[in-house]
Structures are given as C-alpha cells and as structure tokens.
Write an enzyme that holds these catalytic residues in place. Sequence first.
Site, PDB file in Angstrom:
ATOM      1  N   VAL A 109      -0.876  -4.118  -0.918  1.00 22.14           N
ATOM      2  CA  VAL A 109      -2.063  -4.504  -0.146  1.00 22.14           C
ATOM      3  C   VAL A 109      -2.877  -3.308   0.329  1.00 22.14           C
ATOM      4  O   VAL A 109      -3.914  -3.498   0.981  1.00 22.14           O
ATOM      5  CB  VAL A 109      -1.685  -5.416   1.046  1.00 22.14           C
ATOM      6  CG1 VAL A 109      -1.128  -6.742   0.533  1.00 22.14           C
ATOM      7  CG2 VAL A 109      -0.688  -4.750   1.978  1.00 22.14           C
ATOM      8  N   GLU A 110      -2.419  -2.104   0.020  1.00 23.26           N
ATOM      9  CA  GLU A 110      -3.229  -0.900   0.240  1.00 23.26           C
ATOM     10  C   GLU A 110      -2.819   0.161  -0.783  1.00 23.26           C
ATOM     11  O   GLU A 110      -1.636   0.415  -0.972  1.00 23.26           O
ATOM     12  CB  GLU A 110      -3.037  -0.311   1.646  1.00 23.26           C
ATOM     13  CG  GLU A 110      -3.634  -1.116   2.766  1.00 23.26           C
ATOM     14  CD  GLU A 110      -3.558  -0.387   4.103  1.00 23.26           C
ATOM     15  OE1 GLU A 110      -3.584   0.866   4.109  1.00 23.26           O
ATOM     16  OE2 GLU A 110      -3.451  -1.071   5.135  1.00 23.26           O
ATOM     17  N   ASN A 111      -3.795   0.755  -1.399  1.00 21.70           N
ATOM     18  CA  ASN A 111      -3.605   1.905  -2.277  1.00 21.70           C
ATOM     19  C   ASN A 111      -4.989   2.442  -2.584  1.00 21.70           C
ATOM     20  O   ASN A 111      -5.867   1.678  -2.987  1.00 21.70           O
ATOM     21  CB  ASN A 111      -2.886   1.497  -3.574  1.00 21.70           C
ATOM     22  CG  ASN A 111      -2.812   2.613  -4.594  1.00 21.70           C
ATOM     23  OD1 ASN A 111      -3.318   2.493  -5.711  1.00 21.70           O
ATOM     24  ND2 ASN A 111      -2.185   3.720  -4.226  1.00 21.70           N
TER      25      ASN A 111
END
Length: 480
Positions: A376-378
């Site tokens: 969900v984050e990168n």
Amino acid sequence: MSKLPTSFMWGGALAANQFEGGYDQGGKGLSVIDVMTGGAHGKAREITASVEADKYYPNHVGIDFYHRYKEDIALFKEMGLQCLRTSIAWARIFPNGDELEPNEEGLQFYDNVFDELIQNNIEPIITLSHFEMPLHLAREYGGFRNRKVADHFARFAQVVFERYKDKVTYWMTFNEINNQMDTSNPIFLWTNSGVSLNDNDNPEEVLYQVAHNELIASALAVKIGKSINPNFKIGGMISYVPIYPYSCHPKDMMEAQIANRLRYFFPDVQVRGYYPGYAKKMFEQKGYQIGWQDGDDEILREGTVDYIGFSYYMSTVVKHDTETLVDNNIVNGGLPNSVENPHIETSDWGWAIDPEGLRYALNVLYERYQVPLFIVENGFGAIDKVENNQIHDAYRIEYLKQHIEAAIDAVDKDGVDLIGYTPWGIIDIVSFTTGEMKKRYGLIYVDRDNDGNGTLERLKKDSFYWYQKVIETNGENLGE
C-alpha cells in the site's frame, strides 16, 4: 497472459493529512499533524503548542484536495487507477475526539469523495488513522497512553463503518503502526499515537504501554467492523524495512533476528491474536507494566486482521560490532547498529534503493503470517524539474518498474498471495518526515513549493503515462 491474477488491484496511495487541506473547514478539529511546522532535508519538523501565526504549517492546505477532489479523481480515472488507498481524517469526524455525536459535515465530505471514486470505478481502500489523531485527545488525554482513547477510537470506527458499509470493503486500522518503535525520534510517537515523552519516562516502556492500547483499539475496531458488515476486509498496516545481517557471522545473524522484532511485534499480535514469547520475556526481564486488563486476551483473539498492508521503501543492514568498520556510514533505518549496504545505491535522502528487497519482504511476511498481503506504499521521493510544462522522471519510472518486477516474481515464482499495489504519493503531496513539497513522489505534479507558493496546477509527469500502460496490461507492459 499476465503473471498476476485478474483480481489484482492497481492504484495509488495518499493520506488525508498530506493532501486534503481544509484543516479548519467543514467543522474539522485540529489534529496532531496540524501543529507540525514545515522542516527541510536535515532539519526536523517542530511540534508547536498550538497553531502560531508566525509559523508555516504545510499540511493546512496540503494540495487542496478538499476543494479539488473531483478534478483529482478525474485524473486518477484517466491514469486508470482501480483503487485509491487514502484515509479518513479522524478530527474531521470527531473534532475533539471524545464527542458522543459525529460531525455530519465531515461524514458528508467522505460520502462525496467515495461516491466520486465509485462513479469513476475506483475502489476506496481506507485507513482509519493515518497520523490524524484529534489534537484534543493528545493534549488532554495523553494520546494512546490513556486506555480511554482506545474506546474513543472504537466509537470513531463504528461510526464510519456504519456510514460507509456499502461503499468501502477494504480497511486498515492504523497506518505504519510499528514505525513508533524508533523511540529516538519523538515525531513518530506523536504522529502515531499523540504521545509526548516526559523527562522521567522510560521511552521503551511507554512505547509498549501505548502499543498495547493501540492493539486493543485495533482489535475492537475489527470486531465492530465484522459485526456491521461480515464482508469487510480489515487489515493491519506496517512499515516494513527488511533488516539484513551484515555477514554470515553467527552474531550478525542473531543481531538481525533480534532487530527484526521491531518490525514484527505489531503484526505478530494483530495476525495471531496474542503476544509473542520474545515480548513477554522482555516485559518480565525489564519489569515493564503495559497496562494489561482482564479480558484483553479475548479482545486480541477476537480482533485479528484479515490481511497485512505494508509500506516498502528500502532495506537496512545491521552489524554486531559496528566499531570495527573504519567508515561506518549509518543509513536511514532507525537502528543504532545499522550500516551501509555496499551492494546497493541510495536516494538523495539516504534511502537504500533495493527492489529485490521487496520480493524478499513479500516472501518473509507471507511465510510468517499466511495471510494476503497488500503493498500500500512504495515510491521514489525526488526533486522534479518542470521543463516546457513537462516533467521527465525516468528515475521514478525505473524505480517503480524494478519494484513491480520484484512483486510479480513474488507472486509468479514464489506463490505469494498479493492483493494489489498502490504506489505512494500518486499525486505530489506534503512529505510526512520533513514537511517539504520538493521531495516529490507523485506521478502527477502539483505547483506548490516548500514555502506554500504556487498555483496548485496539476501536470502529468512521464510516469503518469507509463503507469497507465502498466495498469492497462495488468503488469505485462513495464516498458523498456
């Protein structure tokens, strides 16, 4: 044929406090982030007692999504996003946090946003608390030091679960719940949990007292959510920075094993429903009192999460005897014995660039927990240049491409159950760690600088069109 399942969700990730703006509109109360000034590369953000007229608070305006959400969602649709991971500002629903009745204007705002997303075939993926605790709960209650705040969080969760039960399926309770394990940085305890340390505090003991109350709050929310809509998918969300041993020296191996507990503690409890043995032994040896109450074991057992959402930006390395290194270059990793990895490069902000580490992370997490995972984050924070109304960000495309390739390998070669991929800062937003705008992650440029100047005009970067093709082909076309 794509190596990813047809159900795989491609999207983007944001946080209300970093892009929404409208900090004092629609009945919203102040949050812990609203009293954090802008910082700079190498300069920490300041936490002020209140909003002071002579200080600059970049999150107050963000990128003004509050007034421009239709315009931005239209761009997200054009890019092809299938989902948007964002958050609900807790202080927009309960301005002080301890009211019995919610703020209807705040609830209606998210109704409008979710409706707009759904009309554009974009599924909302919602985090309940993403550094958005009402300031009143932090100042008057001591944040999650106080068990009562867990009950206030449960009420907040119940209200939004009821309101959006037919609009949102995927939820997460707390964003990067484990990044506050780094007690050397007071910003993490403040933003995660609304906690300020006193001179006579033992930071580690306070951390675990706070952690226990948050774990109870998360478990209560999961149980409430499942009672409202059994089809909800409610996950935990962690920051995952793999910790490698510097060498195959047995002491380096054990150093990494112990250090990784900082990554695993929260998900160990959230997924399994009980405290791990290493934590119980530490509490016993150090005499820590974490505030356990009768019935807590049942609460934790009945409130386990369905999946793990996680952020991945970098890896770090630990060495048991760092003093033996002549040039001991400490890198971003939040550990006193972390050392530079000679095999990988770093970004301008000192973050290790390690795409293979994402495949490693997916394997480690899936094998440890056996629940679906969600990246969900990168993303890649960089200084972008506008030339003739264009932004050529080949460096960002290369970073994302390499990480997507690693994720595909984890699914196709390793059998990892991966729900989707939502790169961080799909549109330029205020940086959490520094409060800067120049550290840009977005695939859409926003004309705003570190001092709050600019037109807020949106421009599509080269990465916008690249990601559009990635989504269209379900990851088959990653470009040259």
